[in-house]
Design an enzyme around this catalytic site. Structure first.
Site, PDB file in Angstrom:
ATOM      1  N   ILE A  22     -12.620   0.621   2.184  1.00  0.00           N
ATOM      2  CA  ILE A  22     -12.944   1.381   0.979  1.00  0.00           C
ATOM      3  C   ILE A  22     -12.697   0.597  -0.299  1.00  0.00           C
ATOM      4  O   ILE A  22     -13.044   1.050  -1.392  1.00  0.00           O
ATOM      5  CB  ILE A  22     -12.142   2.700   0.925  1.00  0.00           C
ATOM      6  CG1 ILE A  22     -10.638   2.428   0.980  1.00  0.00           C
ATOM      7  CG2 ILE A  22     -12.567   3.625   2.061  1.00  0.00           C
ATOM      8  CD1 ILE A  22      -9.785   3.689   0.854  1.00  0.00           C
ATOM      9  N   GLY A  25     -10.065  -6.793  -2.939  1.00  0.00           N
ATOM     10  CA  GLY A  25      -9.782  -7.546  -4.151  1.00  0.00           C
ATOM     11  C   GLY A  25      -9.157  -8.880  -3.804  1.00  0.00           C
ATOM     12  O   GLY A  25      -9.152  -9.301  -2.636  1.00  0.00           O
ATOM     13  N   GLY A  26      -8.608  -9.536  -4.826  1.00  0.00           N
ATOM     14  CA  GLY A  26      -8.065 -10.865  -4.618  1.00  0.00           C
ATOM     15  C   GLY A  26      -6.867 -10.911  -3.705  1.00  0.00           C
ATOM     16  O   GLY A  26      -6.615 -11.924  -3.053  1.00  0.00           O
ATOM     17  N   GLY A  28      -6.161  -8.487  -1.204  1.00  0.00           N
ATOM     18  CA  GLY A  28      -6.320  -7.888   0.112  1.00  0.00           C
ATOM     19  C   GLY A  28      -7.378  -6.807   0.149  1.00  0.00           C
ATOM     20  O   GLY A  28      -8.308  -6.805  -0.657  1.00  0.00           O
ATOM     21  N   VAL A  30      -8.291  -2.409   1.296  1.00  0.00           N
ATOM     22  CA  VAL A  30      -7.813  -1.046   1.526  1.00  0.00           C
ATOM     23  C   VAL A  30      -8.763  -0.368   2.504  1.00  0.00           C
ATOM     24  O   VAL A  30      -9.988  -0.396   2.314  1.00  0.00           O
ATOM     25  CB  VAL A  30      -7.737  -0.237   0.216  1.00  0.00           C
ATOM     26  CG1 VAL A  30      -7.220   1.175   0.507  1.00  0.00           C
ATOM     27  CG2 VAL A  30      -6.837  -0.929  -0.791  1.00  0.00           C
ATOM     28  N   LYS A  45      -3.315  -0.139   2.686  1.00  0.00           N
ATOM     29  CA  LYS A  45      -3.518  -1.316   1.837  1.00  0.00           C
ATOM     30  C   LYS A  45      -2.942  -2.523   2.550  1.00  0.00           C
ATOM     31  O   LYS A  45      -1.759  -2.541   2.904  1.00  0.00           O
ATOM     32  CB  LYS A  45      -2.835  -1.114   0.485  1.00  0.00           C
ATOM     33  CG  LYS A  45      -2.953  -2.293  -0.476  1.00  0.00           C
ATOM     34  CD  LYS A  45      -2.257  -1.938  -1.797  1.00  0.00           C
ATOM     35  CE  LYS A  45      -2.340  -3.075  -2.786  1.00  0.00           C
ATOM     36  NZ  LYS A  45      -1.655  -2.723  -4.071  1.00  0.00           N
ATOM     37  N   ASP A 139      -0.220  -1.239 -15.571  1.00  0.00           N
ATOM     38  CA  ASP A 139      -1.637  -1.500 -15.299  1.00  0.00           C
ATOM     39  C   ASP A 139      -2.427  -0.194 -15.230  1.00  0.00           C
ATOM     40  O   ASP A 139      -3.213   0.009 -14.313  1.00  0.00           O
ATOM     41  CB  ASP A 139      -1.803  -2.297 -14.002  1.00  0.00           C
ATOM     42  CG  ASP A 139      -3.192  -2.937 -13.893  1.00  0.00           C
ATOM     43  OD1 ASP A 139      -3.828  -3.166 -14.947  1.00  0.00           O
ATOM     44  OD2 ASP A 139      -3.648  -3.194 -12.773  1.00  0.00           O
TER      45      ASP A 139
END
Length: 248
Positions: A22, A25-26, A28, A30, A45, A139
């Site tokens: 789903i 990214g850099g 790993g 999910v 994750k 973030d």
């Protein structure tokens, strides 16, 4: 929406059957997964081995897992399980079916004020609990606000947050680079000054502006210019883009 081609889809890892990829990214991937022992769907994750086995990253992973596990609030995504092995590091979280706020923004339709108010109340309450515990998210952005079937909002991904209680005895000038996403980053993060709860409140304000106008107040293809705008430029008047908004 689920992505296609997850190389681990169908595998069973420590009691979790990995299904759809789903997100990636850099660091790993999910997966939506199923836990047969309790009959529930979860999100897993997976942090790539090259990071999971790096000592500095291991410390960040442990901080993320432990701080999220101790934060208890109805609008903070709960962490069910976590572990690390030579193949990677793993976080097992509640699976939320409604996607995230970024998905809604990409549809390009103005969001109802009632929804925006509800989201603001829910995420603010989650942040209040985190801040009382000495945790600054650092973030905040639409990607990190997940939604359930009824469009209730849940704060996720404390992966780069700092536990200020653990840093009280440290030299704050030596904390290292401030992390975050350039479009939402606070001025003190840009300037590498001490981080407080005000940093999250600033980022929440940027996100609120985007939810109301479908665009961020500061934008530029050049990263340095964008960061400079957060420090030097006044916030563009929201009424220019949304003259229909009430004054209060």
């Amino acid at each position: 929406m689920a992505e296609q081609g997850g190389k681990l889809s169908g595998q069973m890892i420590k009691g979790y059957e990995l299904r759809d990829l789903i997100g990636s990214g850099g660091f790993g991937e999910v997966y939506r997964a199923y836990q047969p022992a309790v009959g529930r769907e979860v999100a897993v994750k997976i942090i790539l081995a090259r990071y999971a086995n790096d000592p500095d990253f291991v410390r960040r992973f442990e901080v993320e897992a432990q701080l999220v596990a101790r934060l208890e609030h109805i609008h903070i995504v709960p962490l069910y399980d976590f572990w690390r092995d030579p193949d990677g590091a793993y976080l097992v979280m509640r699976w939320l079916r409604g996607g995230n706020l970024r998905d809604l923004l990409l549809r390009g339709s103005i969001l109802p004020l009632s929804f925006v108010r509800q989201m603001l109340d829910q995420i603010s309450a989650a942040l209040e609990v985190a801040h009382r515990s000495g945790v600054i998210h650092q973030d905040l952005k639409p990607d990190n606000v997940l939604l359930d079937d009824q469009r209730n909002a849940f704060l996720a991904d404390f992966g780069i947050a700092k536990d200020l209680q653990a840093l009280e005895a440290d030299d704050r000038e030596a904390q290292g680079p401030r992390l975050g996403t350039p479009a939402y980053i606070s001025p003190e993060q840009v300037l590498r000054r001490p981080i407080t709860s005000q940093s999250d409140i600033y980022s929440l304000g940027i996100m609120l502006y985007e939810l109301l106008t479908l665009q961020v107040p500061f934008d530029d293809d050049d990263r340095a210019t964008l960061l400079s705008k957060h420090i030097h430029d006044p916030l563009p008047a929201i009424q220019i883009l949304r003259p229909d908004l009430p004054s209060q």
